[in-house]
Design an enzyme around this catalytic site. Structure first.
Site, PDB file in Angstrom:
ATOM      1  N   HIS A  78      96.905  72.044 -61.503  1.00  0.00           N
ATOM      2  CA  HIS A  78      97.400  71.636 -62.813  1.00  0.00           C
ATOM      3  C   HIS A  78      98.811  72.182 -63.033  1.00  0.00           C
ATOM      4  O   HIS A  78      99.026  73.397 -62.934  1.00  0.00           O
ATOM      5  CB  HIS A  78      96.452  72.171 -63.890  1.00  0.00           C
ATOM      6  N   ARG A  79      99.749  71.308 -63.344  1.00  0.00           N
ATOM      7  CA  ARG A  79     101.175  71.676 -63.492  1.00  0.00           C
ATOM      8  C   ARG A  79     101.626  72.485 -62.264  1.00  0.00           C
ATOM      9  O   ARG A  79     102.335  73.490 -62.395  1.00  0.00           O
ATOM     10  CB  ARG A  79     101.414  72.486 -64.776  1.00  0.00           C
ATOM     11  N   LYS A  83     104.782  62.180 -69.748  1.00  0.00           N
ATOM     12  CA  LYS A  83     104.652  63.021 -70.944  1.00  0.00           C
ATOM     13  C   LYS A  83     105.500  62.435 -72.073  1.00  0.00           C
ATOM     14  O   LYS A  83     106.730  62.489 -72.028  1.00  0.00           O
ATOM     15  CB  LYS A  83     105.080  64.444 -70.588  1.00  0.00           C
ATOM     16  N   GLU A 101      98.819  67.812 -60.159  1.00  0.00           N
ATOM     17  CA  GLU A 101      99.147  67.170 -61.430  1.00  0.00           C
ATOM     18  C   GLU A 101     100.444  67.775 -61.931  1.00  0.00           C
ATOM     19  O   GLU A 101     100.629  69.002 -61.873  1.00  0.00           O
ATOM     20  CB  GLU A 101      98.025  67.411 -62.446  1.00  0.00           C
ATOM     21  N   ASP A 161     103.951  66.964 -64.941  1.00  0.00           N
ATOM     22  CA  ASP A 161     104.381  66.198 -66.122  1.00  0.00           C
ATOM     23  C   ASP A 161     105.840  65.792 -65.954  1.00  0.00           C
ATOM     24  O   ASP A 161     106.661  66.584 -65.512  1.00  0.00           O
ATOM     25  CB  ASP A 161     104.271  67.076 -67.373  1.00  0.00           C
ATOM     26  N   HIS A 168     106.745  70.130 -68.994  1.00  0.00           N
ATOM     27  CA  HIS A 168     105.636  69.809 -69.902  1.00  0.00           C
ATOM     28  C   HIS A 168     106.053  69.750 -71.372  1.00  0.00           C
ATOM     29  O   HIS A 168     105.847  68.753 -72.048  1.00  0.00           O
ATOM     30  CB  HIS A 168     104.506  70.831 -69.725  1.00  0.00           C
ATOM     31  N   GLU A 187     101.860  62.728 -64.594  1.00  0.00           N
ATOM     32  CA  GLU A 187     101.624  62.480 -66.021  1.00  0.00           C
ATOM     33  C   GLU A 187     102.927  62.110 -66.720  1.00  0.00           C
ATOM     34  O   GLU A 187     103.901  62.861 -66.701  1.00  0.00           O
ATOM     35  CB  GLU A 187     100.997  63.709 -66.705  1.00  0.00           C
ATOM     36  N   ASP A 212      94.088  75.115 -63.044  1.00  0.00           N
ATOM     37  CA  ASP A 212      95.215  76.045 -62.907  1.00  0.00           C
ATOM     38  C   ASP A 212      95.034  76.951 -61.688  1.00  0.00           C
ATOM     39  O   ASP A 212      95.957  77.649 -61.289  1.00  0.00           O
ATOM     40  CB  ASP A 212      95.300  76.960 -64.140  1.00  0.00           C
TER      41      ASP A 212
HETATM   42  O1  G3P Z   1      96.734  65.611 -66.823  1.00  0.00           O
HETATM   43  C1  G3P Z   1      95.841  66.354 -67.565  1.00  0.00           C
HETATM   44  C2  G3P Z   1      96.465  67.465 -68.358  1.00  0.00           C
HETATM   45  O2  G3P Z   1      97.640  67.898 -67.748  1.00  0.00           O
HETATM   46  C3  G3P Z   1      96.755  67.026 -69.748  1.00  0.00           C
HETATM   47  O3  G3P Z   1      97.183  68.050 -70.575  1.00  0.00           O
HETATM   48  O4  G3P Z   1      98.908  69.186 -71.870  1.00  0.00           O
HETATM   49  O5  G3P Z   1      98.344  69.986 -69.584  1.00  0.00           O
HETATM   50  O6  G3P Z   1      99.594  67.879 -69.865  1.00  0.00           O
HETATM   51  P1  G3P Z   1      98.572  68.803 -70.464  1.00  0.00           P
HETATM   52 MG    MG Z   2      99.754  67.319 -67.781  1.00  0.00          MG
END
Ligand code: G3P
Ligand code: MG
Length: 237
Positions: A5-6, A109, A32, A34, A47, A107, A229
């Site tokens: 994640h990120r 954003k 993943e 953004d 993000h 993603e 994460d």
């Molecule tokens: O892609 C899922 C997740 O990343 C969505 O929430 O705020 O971390 O971009 P956020």
């Molecule tokens: Mg995200």
């Protein structure tokens, strides 16, 4: 499937090259991240709406040029070890993914609806320029407007709808987009919902699960991608 994640947000500053490297080292095949536009219309990997939390600078990403963004330190806020980490452009990031055979959950954003068209247009342009393999890509967004525009200009790309709400009504509305996946906050997912989603033919992905104890339950429910994460914990399990 495990997606950092990120990047690998618990191991390195989010959405940085250091984070992508950590995720790669941990064995994750997916990451993943953004994307949003700089003031000079370059998709960058970031993000928040402002750079305040994750860099040593201030102001909105949309008000800073690529050069201004890349002059910031995007690592020290996380730890001194990462001092000097730079905000990446989407183009640089795609090159890194291709060189390392990584798959991308990109993603889109959106902080304001007027950002949809310029961002999606630019993202499509950069993906095409880099010739990024579509089988290694899912484009995801909370924004149904962004997904709709993606479908208009990228007829075959895999699209994922991100949500933290009961998705049924929105999924009915999004039917014409021929979505590939639903990316749901694991906190609201029930077994019944999971069944309905997988039976409808959508892939089911969850975010942001960091508790390894719960992974087997979600896998049994048919979850395909766990966005975490802590890819180091999950990819080894
Ligand atoms: O892609 C899922 C997740 O990343 C969505 O929430 O705020 O971390 O971009 P956020
Ligand atoms: Mg995200």
């Amino acid at each position: 499937m495990i997606a950092g994640h990120r990047g690998a947000a618990s191991l390195a500053p989010e959405n940085t090259l250091a984070g992508f490297k950590k995720a790669l080292q941990s064995g994750a095949k997916w990451i993943e991240l953004d994307t949003q536009l700089s003031a000079d219309n370059t998709p960058v990997i970031f993000h928040d709406e402002t750079v305040d939390r994750c860099t040593n600078g201030k102001n909105k990403v949309a008000d800073l040029t690529l050069e201004q963004l890349q002059a910031l330190d995007a690592g020290s806020w996380f730890s001194e070890e990462f001092a000097g980490e730079q905000i990446q452009s989407l183009e640089q990031t795609l090159a890194f993914f291709m060189a390392n055979d990584l798959s991308m959950n990109l993603e889109i954003k959106i902080h304001h609806d007027h950002q949809v068209q310029p961002l999606v247009d630019k993202v499509a342009e950069v993906l095409e320029k880099m010739n990024f393999p579509h089988e290694k890509l899912i484009i995801s967004s909370f924004s149904t407007l962004a997904l709709t525009h993606c479908r208009q200009i990228m007829p075959t790309v895999r699209l994922g709808y991100i949500t933290e709400h009961e998705p049924r009504t929105t999924l009915v509305k999004l039917k014409p987009l021929n979505l590939y996946s639903l990316h749901i906050d694991y906190k609201i997912l029930t077994e019944e919902m999971a069944k309905e989603i997988t039976q409808s033919g959508l892939k089911l992905n969850i975010w942001t699960l960091n508790d390894i104890q719960q992974a087997s339950k979600f896998r049994a429910w048919g979850v395909e991608m766990i966005i975490t994460d802590k890819p180091d914990l999950f990819a080894q399990a």
